[in-house]
Design an enzyme around this catalytic site. Structure first.
Site, PDB file in Angstrom:
ATOM      1  N   LYS A  11       0.842  -1.188   0.000  1.00 25.31           N
ATOM      2  CA  LYS A  11       0.000   0.000   0.000  1.00 25.31           C
ATOM      3  C   LYS A  11       0.888   1.252   0.000  1.00 25.31           C
ATOM      4  O   LYS A  11       2.104   1.172   0.213  1.00 25.31           O
ATOM      5  CB  LYS A  11      -0.934  -0.021   1.224  1.00 25.31           C
ATOM      6  CG  LYS A  11      -1.871  -1.244   1.275  1.00 25.31           C
ATOM      7  CD  LYS A  11      -2.831  -1.118   2.465  1.00 25.31           C
ATOM      8  CE  LYS A  11      -3.568  -2.400   2.773  1.00 25.31           C
ATOM      9  NZ  LYS A  11      -4.464  -2.268   3.964  1.00 25.31           N
ATOM     10  N   TYR A  51     -12.167  -2.868  -2.942  1.00 23.29           N
ATOM     11  CA  TYR A  51     -12.806  -2.812  -1.626  1.00 23.29           C
ATOM     12  C   TYR A  51     -14.318  -2.727  -1.789  1.00 23.29           C
ATOM     13  O   TYR A  51     -14.934  -1.710  -1.479  1.00 23.29           O
ATOM     14  CB  TYR A  51     -12.284  -1.617  -0.816  1.00 23.29           C
ATOM     15  CG  TYR A  51     -10.882  -1.809  -0.271  1.00 23.29           C
ATOM     16  CD1 TYR A  51     -10.589  -2.862   0.592  1.00 23.29           C
ATOM     17  CD2 TYR A  51      -9.850  -0.947  -0.617  1.00 23.29           C
ATOM     18  CE1 TYR A  51      -9.313  -3.050   1.106  1.00 23.29           C
ATOM     19  CE2 TYR A  51      -8.562  -1.123  -0.102  1.00 23.29           C
ATOM     20  CZ  TYR A  51      -8.300  -2.172   0.749  1.00 23.29           C
ATOM     21  OH  TYR A  51      -7.039  -2.345   1.255  1.00 23.29           O
ATOM     22  N   THR A 122      -4.458  -7.653  11.125  1.00 23.63           N
ATOM     23  CA  THR A 122      -4.933  -6.402  10.526  1.00 23.63           C
ATOM     24  C   THR A 122      -4.462  -5.182  11.322  1.00 23.63           C
ATOM     25  O   THR A 122      -4.008  -4.199  10.748  1.00 23.63           O
ATOM     26  CB  THR A 122      -6.477  -6.430  10.456  1.00 23.63           C
ATOM     27  OG1 THR A 122      -6.860  -7.595   9.733  1.00 23.63           O
ATOM     28  CG2 THR A 122      -7.028  -5.199   9.766  1.00 23.63           C
ATOM     29  N   ARG A 133       3.809  -6.453   9.269  1.00 19.76           N
ATOM     30  CA  ARG A 133       3.127  -5.372  10.000  1.00 19.76           C
ATOM     31  C   ARG A 133       3.717  -5.176  11.394  1.00 19.76           C
ATOM     32  O   ARG A 133       3.848  -4.052  11.879  1.00 19.76           O
ATOM     33  CB  ARG A 133       1.623  -5.658  10.073  1.00 19.76           C
ATOM     34  CG  ARG A 133       0.926  -5.471   8.717  1.00 19.76           C
ATOM     35  CD  ARG A 133      -0.485  -6.008   8.715  1.00 19.76           C
ATOM     36  NE  ARG A 133      -1.209  -5.710   7.484  1.00 19.76           N
ATOM     37  CZ  ARG A 133      -2.370  -6.265   7.154  1.00 19.76           C
ATOM     38  NH1 ARG A 133      -2.958  -7.141   7.967  1.00 19.76           N
ATOM     39  NH2 ARG A 133      -2.965  -5.954   6.016  1.00 19.76           N
ATOM     40  N   ASN A 154      -1.480  -0.109   7.400  1.00 16.92           N
ATOM     41  CA  ASN A 154      -0.791  -1.363   7.745  1.00 16.92           C
ATOM     42  C   ASN A 154       0.038  -1.955   6.608  1.00 16.92           C
ATOM     43  O   ASN A 154       0.285  -3.155   6.559  1.00 16.92           O
ATOM     44  CB  ASN A 154      -1.800  -2.379   8.309  1.00 16.92           C
ATOM     45  CG  ASN A 154      -2.938  -2.664   7.341  1.00 16.92           C
ATOM     46  OD1 ASN A 154      -2.846  -2.311   6.163  1.00 16.92           O
ATOM     47  ND2 ASN A 154      -3.985  -3.302   7.812  1.00 16.92           N
ATOM     48  N   HIS A 157      -1.517  -5.445   1.585  1.00 18.87           N
ATOM     49  CA  HIS A 157      -2.736  -6.239   1.420  1.00 18.87           C
ATOM     50  C   HIS A 157      -2.324  -7.632   0.950  1.00 18.87           C
ATOM     51  O   HIS A 157      -1.443  -7.765   0.104  1.00 18.87           O
ATOM     52  CB  HIS A 157      -3.654  -5.610   0.359  1.00 18.87           C
ATOM     53  CG  HIS A 157      -4.725  -6.560  -0.117  1.00 18.87           C
ATOM     54  ND1 HIS A 157      -5.916  -6.714   0.559  1.00 18.87           N
ATOM     55  CD2 HIS A 157      -4.757  -7.433  -1.160  1.00 18.87           C
ATOM     56  CE1 HIS A 157      -6.644  -7.640  -0.067  1.00 18.87           C
ATOM     57  NE2 HIS A 157      -5.967  -8.079  -1.113  1.00 18.87           N
ATOM     58  N   GLU A 168      -9.397 -10.790  -7.144  1.00 18.11           N
ATOM     59  CA  GLU A 168      -8.502  -9.628  -7.018  1.00 18.11           C
ATOM     60  C   GLU A 168      -7.427  -9.628  -8.105  1.00 18.11           C
ATOM     61  O   GLU A 168      -7.097  -8.576  -8.661  1.00 18.11           O
ATOM     62  CB  GLU A 168      -7.850  -9.628  -5.625  1.00 18.11           C
ATOM     63  CG  GLU A 168      -8.854  -9.340  -4.502  1.00 18.11           C
ATOM     64  CD  GLU A 168      -8.289  -9.605  -3.111  1.00 18.11           C
ATOM     65  OE1 GLU A 168      -7.111 -10.040  -2.990  1.00 18.11           O
ATOM     66  OE2 GLU A 168      -9.015  -9.368  -2.133  1.00 18.11           O
TER      67      GLU A 168
HETATM   68  N1  UDP Z   1      -9.336  -1.539   8.446  1.00 18.05           N
HETATM   69  C1  UDP Z   1      -9.417  -0.410   9.254  1.00 18.05           C
HETATM   70  N2  UDP Z   1     -10.153  -0.463  10.398  1.00 18.05           N
HETATM   71  C2  UDP Z   1     -10.822  -1.567  10.775  1.00 18.05           C
HETATM   72  C3  UDP Z   1     -10.717  -2.717   9.965  1.00 18.05           C
HETATM   73  C4  UDP Z   1      -9.981  -2.678   8.799  1.00 18.05           C
HETATM   74  O1  UDP Z   1      -8.820   0.609   8.916  1.00 18.05           O
HETATM   75  O2  UDP Z   1     -11.492  -1.535  11.802  1.00 18.05           O
HETATM   76  C5  UDP Z   1      -8.563  -1.462   7.180  1.00 18.05           C
HETATM   77  C6  UDP Z   1      -7.160  -2.023   7.302  1.00 18.05           C
HETATM   78  O3  UDP Z   1      -6.281  -1.143   6.616  1.00 18.05           O
HETATM   79  C7  UDP Z   1      -7.271  -3.357   6.601  1.00 18.05           C
HETATM   80  C8  UDP Z   1      -8.336  -3.076   5.543  1.00 18.05           C
HETATM   81  O4  UDP Z   1      -9.236  -2.189   6.182  1.00 18.05           O
HETATM   82  O5  UDP Z   1      -6.037  -3.771   6.037  1.00 18.05           O
HETATM   83  C9  UDP Z   1      -9.079  -4.299   5.065  1.00 18.05           C
HETATM   84  O6  UDP Z   1      -9.641  -4.989   6.163  1.00 18.05           O
HETATM   85  P1  UDP Z   1      -9.456  -6.568   6.344  1.00 18.05           P
HETATM   86  O7  UDP Z   1     -10.336  -7.013   7.451  1.00 18.05           O
HETATM   87  O8  UDP Z   1      -9.636  -7.223   5.009  1.00 18.05           O
HETATM   88  O9  UDP Z   1      -7.933  -6.679   6.855  1.00 18.05           O
HETATM   89  P2  UDP Z   1      -6.637  -7.419   6.249  1.00 18.05           P
HETATM   90  O10 UDP Z   1      -7.109  -8.565   5.402  1.00 18.05           O
HETATM   91  O11 UDP Z   1      -5.905  -6.365   5.449  1.00 18.05           O
HETATM   92  O12 UDP Z   1      -5.829  -7.841   7.431  1.00 18.05           O
HETATM   93 MG    MG Z   2      -8.498  -8.464   3.768  1.00 14.59          MG
END
Ligand code: UDP
Ligand code: MG
Length: 189
Positions: A11, A51, A122, A133, A154, A157, A168
Site C-alpha cells: 500500500k 474494496y 490487521t 506489520r 498497515n 494487502h 482480485e
Molecule cells: N481496516 C481499518 N479499520 C478496521 C478494519 C480494517 O482501517 O477496523 C482497514 C485495514 O487497513 C485493513 C483493511 O481495512 O487492512 C481491510 O480490512 P481486512 O479485514 O480485510 O484486513 P486485512 O485482510 O488487510 O488484514
Molecule cells: Mg483483507
C-alpha cells in the site's frame, strides 16, 4: 492443488516509507515466486472494485475490530456492521488512491496461508514481531486510526481466500501479465 496464487499490494504507506525492497525480500526469502509486478495508481473504479462492500466482510471487520477495542479497554460506539463496514470501505478507497501502490501476484504451495502469516494481523499493534506489520508498523493501532477518522495504515494487502485471490488478481492484472518461469524450488513440488 496446493499451488496457489495470491494478490499482494504494498500500500502507499509502504511505498512512501521506502519499504518496497524490504517487503519484497521477505516474500522472496521464503521461496515464493513473484509471477507479476507493477506500480499502479488506482483509479476510483479499481479501488471501489477492490474494496467492495460485502456483508460478510463488513460483519467480519466489525466483529474483529469490536473485540480488539473492547479488550484494549476502549469504547466501540458502532451498533451496525454495515454502517461500520461502509465507513471503513470509504476510508480504504481513499487510502488506496493516496498514491501509487506496488501490485504483485505471488505463486507457490500454500501461498495464501503463508503470505497471511508473514503479513501479520490487521491491526499492526497486535501483529507479532517477525511479521511485516509487526516489524515495520507496530505503533499503528485501531485507537489511533479511529480517533483520526482514518484507515489503519498497515503497509500491505494479501488475499485471504482462493476465491478472493482469483477475483482480485483479475482486477489488477491482465492474463498476459502473469508470467510462467522456473525457480530452484520448483523441482520439489
Ligand atoms: N481496516 C481499518 N479499520 C478496521 C478494519 C480494517 O482501517 O477496523 C482497514 C485495514 O487497513 C485493513 C483493511 O481495512 O487492512 C481491510 O480490512 P481486512 O479485514 O480485510 O484486513 P486485512 O485482510 O488487510 O488484514
Ligand atoms: Mg483483507
Amino acid at each position: 492443488m496446493v499451488k496457489e496464487k495470491s494478490l499482494i499490494l504494498i500500500k502507499h504507506d509502504g511505498v512512501a516509507r521506502g519499504l518496497i525492497g524490504k517487503i519484497v525480500s521477505r516474500i522472496e526469502d521464503i521461496g515464493l515466486k513473484i509471477i507479476a509486478m507493477k506500480m499502479v495508481w488506482a483509479d476510483e473504479k479499481l479501488a471501489g472494485d477492490h474494496y467492495k462492500l460485502d456483508e460478510t466482510w463488513a460483519k467480519n471487520v466489525y466483529e474483529k475490530t469490536k473485540k480488539a477495542r473492547l479488550e484494549q479497554g476502549d469504547e466501540f460506539p458502532f451498533k451496525d456492521h454495515m454502517e461500520y463496514g461502509k465507513m471503513i470501505q470509504s476510508w480504504n478507497i481513499n487510502f488506496l488512491r493516496e498514491g501509487p501502490v506496488v501490485a504483485m501476484v505471488i505463486e507457490g504451495p500454500h501461498a495464501i496461508e503463508i503470505l497471511r502469516k508473514i503479513v501479520g494481523t490487521t491491526e499492526p499493534r497486535q501483529s507479532p514481531p517477525g511479521t511485516i506489520r509487526g516489524d515495520f508498523a507496530m505503533i499503528e493501532s485501531y485507537a489511533l486510526a479511529n480517533d483520526k477518522q482514518r484507515v489503519t495504515r498497515n503497509l500491505i494487502h494479501a488475499s485471504d481466500s482462493k476465491e478472493n485471490a482469483e477475483h482480485e488478481i483479475a482486477l489488477w492484472f491482465a492474463e498476459n501479465e502473469l508470467h510462467s518461469y522456473s525457480k530452484e524450488l520448483d523441482k520439489h513440488y
